[in-house]
Design a protein around this motif. Sequence first.
Motif, PDB file in Angstrom:
ATOM      1  N   UNK A 124       0.858  -1.181   0.000  1.00 50.42           N
ATOM      2  CA  UNK A 124       0.000   0.000   0.000  1.00 50.42           C
ATOM      3  C   UNK A 124       0.899   1.238   0.000  1.00 50.42           C
ATOM      4  N   UNK A 125       0.790   2.037  -1.039  1.00 55.81           N
ATOM      5  CA  UNK A 125       1.685   3.178  -1.226  1.00 55.81           C
ATOM      6  C   UNK A 125       1.022   4.486  -0.810  1.00 55.81           C
ATOM      7  N   UNK A 126      -0.167   4.710  -1.315  1.00 52.34           N
ATOM      8  CA  UNK A 126      -0.951   5.896  -0.973  1.00 52.34           C
ATOM      9  C   UNK A 126      -2.394   5.464  -0.719  1.00 52.34           C
ATOM     10  N   UNK A 127      -3.131   6.320  -0.027  1.00 53.70           N
ATOM     11  CA  UNK A 127      -4.524   6.000   0.272  1.00 53.70           C
ATOM     12  C   UNK A 127      -5.354   5.950  -1.011  1.00 53.70           C
ATOM     13  N   UNK A 128      -6.205   4.950  -1.093  1.00 55.66           N
ATOM     14  CA  UNK A 128      -7.202   4.877  -2.163  1.00 55.66           C
ATOM     15  C   UNK A 128      -8.483   5.465  -1.571  1.00 55.66           C
TER      16      UNK A 128
END
Length: 218
Positions: free
Chosen positions: A166-170
């Motif tokens: 998980x890199x950035x919030x979806x």
Amino acid sequence: MSDDANNEPLNRTYSPSLNLTPVNSLVQRYDDALRYFQALPWLAETLGNRGTHCFLPSSRNTTSDHRDQFLNITLATDRTLEHMLCFITPEDQGILQDPSKPVAQVQTLFLPGEGLSGVGSMLHGGVIMTMLDEACNVLLEINTVLNKQGSMFEAGSVTGSMEVKFIRAVLTGGAVLATAWIDTIDGRKMRIRCNIRDEDGEELVRASSMWFVVKYHL
């Protein structure tokens, strides 16, 4: 291949441009999704390209109570995944008729609603993993319906493992694009990689999954 419970074909991929039109297809669901995504400026050109073939996957086009209820019913409301649409844009359109050449990449559009949030407007991590898993499954599905050669496309297959970063919030409320592509094929197993990006092209999540052929049709 059919579901013995009601004789419904399991393969219910719907795509007018690919001449895939199973009986009793949820045509309105396809039309609504296509209309919605085509209206988004960042998708209009791609989806309007004559070389782009859109399709509704089997998981969103079943009329059976015994198949895909999670994506077809539970996650198909205006508060969950109201719209979902897949597409391929092969550089060489000839591969569509060549059984020896698999479709190597498939893209899937999702519109996650507020009913899928975890904290605030952030999409729940479990839902993100569902989207990744389905995007990978669709890659296998389209190769199967196009009668591609290879054991991975000739029988049922299941997820053996998936590693997710998980890199950035979806966020909910906006369309996102999942891209799945074949990494390696080794006999009866295949590694598929996938990522999810937002409308600005920012990578939000990436995954690597291993899929295995099973000895029976699912």
